[in-house]
Design a protein around this motif. Structure first.
Motif, PDB file in Angstrom:
ATOM      1  N   MET A  62    -108.692 -39.722 103.980  1.00 26.85           N
ATOM      2  CA  MET A  62    -107.645 -38.746 104.219  1.00 26.85           C
ATOM      3  C   MET A  62    -107.408 -38.694 105.724  1.00 26.85           C
ATOM      4  O   MET A  62    -108.341 -38.595 106.509  1.00 26.85           O
ATOM      5  N   LEU A  94    -105.222 -32.651 101.428  1.00 23.89           N
ATOM      6  CA  LEU A  94    -104.672 -33.482 100.371  1.00 23.89           C
ATOM      7  C   LEU A  94    -104.226 -32.513  99.286  1.00 23.89           C
ATOM      8  O   LEU A  94    -105.013 -31.669  98.833  1.00 23.89           O
ATOM      9  N   SER A 150    -101.684 -33.921 104.750  1.00 30.24           N
ATOM     10  CA  SER A 150    -101.625 -35.351 105.055  1.00 30.24           C
ATOM     11  C   SER A 150    -101.054 -36.164 103.902  1.00 30.24           C
ATOM     12  O   SER A 150    -100.451 -37.208 104.119  1.00 30.24           O
ATOM     13  N   ALA A 151    -101.262 -35.704 102.670  1.00 31.76           N
ATOM     14  CA  ALA A 151    -100.791 -36.452 101.507  1.00 31.76           C
ATOM     15  C   ALA A 151    -100.569 -35.495 100.345  1.00 31.76           C
ATOM     16  O   ALA A 151    -101.288 -34.510 100.196  1.00 31.76           O
ATOM     17  N   ARG A 163     -99.918 -35.817  96.158  1.00 31.67           N
ATOM     18  CA  ARG A 163     -99.850 -36.658  94.965  1.00 31.67           C
ATOM     19  C   ARG A 163     -99.421 -35.795  93.790  1.00 31.67           C
ATOM     20  O   ARG A 163    -100.095 -34.840  93.436  1.00 31.67           O
ATOM     21  N   GLN A 184    -113.816 -37.323  97.455  1.00 27.98           N
ATOM     22  CA  GLN A 184    -113.446 -36.855  98.794  1.00 27.98           C
ATOM     23  C   GLN A 184    -114.675 -36.523  99.628  1.00 27.98           C
ATOM     24  O   GLN A 184    -115.614 -35.913  99.137  1.00 27.98           O
ATOM     25  N   VAL A 197    -109.015 -30.220  99.776  1.00 28.27           N
ATOM     26  CA  VAL A 197    -108.149 -30.612  98.683  1.00 28.27           C
ATOM     27  C   VAL A 197    -107.561 -29.345  98.068  1.00 28.27           C
ATOM     28  O   VAL A 197    -108.283 -28.412  97.743  1.00 28.27           O
TER      29      VAL A 197
END
Length: 105
Positions: free
Chosen positions: A1, A8, A49-50, A52, A95, A101
């Motif tokens: 990450m 995330l 950062s991301a 999904r 992770q 998360v």
């Protein structure tokens, strides 16, 4: 990450769609597009950062290129088998910083 202070974000796509009064009435491809558009416009209270967006699927429901305009930058779409729930659990297990998360379901 990327970045130890960023998050995330894992979104169980169908769970979110089923809870939205307008989206749950739409054909699934249209509901997915609406969710992805909303996610892209979201102003997050923490650095992200991301992102999904994960859908339950034993096989990819349709060509992922259908969503290309909505999955740029940090946003990605995934069709997970056997379930989005299992994909989310597995991602968290792997992770190094599971406290970074965020799950939306």
């Amino acid at each position: 990450m990327a970045g130890t202070k960023s998050y995330l974000v894992l979104i169980d796509g169908y769970n979110v769609i089923k809870q939205h009064a307008g989206w749950c009435q739409l054909p699934l491809p249209e509901a997915r597009v609406r969710l992805l558009a909303a996610v892209r416009q979201m102003r997050w209270a923490v650095p992200v950062s991301a992102i999904r967006v994960i859908y339950d699927s034993r096989q990819a429901a349709e060509d992922p290129t259908h969503y290309e305009g909505y999955t740029s930058g940090p946003v990605r779409i995934e069709f997970a088998s056997p379930s989005a729930d299992e994909a989310i659990r597995q991602t968290i297990r792997t992770q190094t910083q599971p406290e970074r998360v965020m799950v939306i379901s």
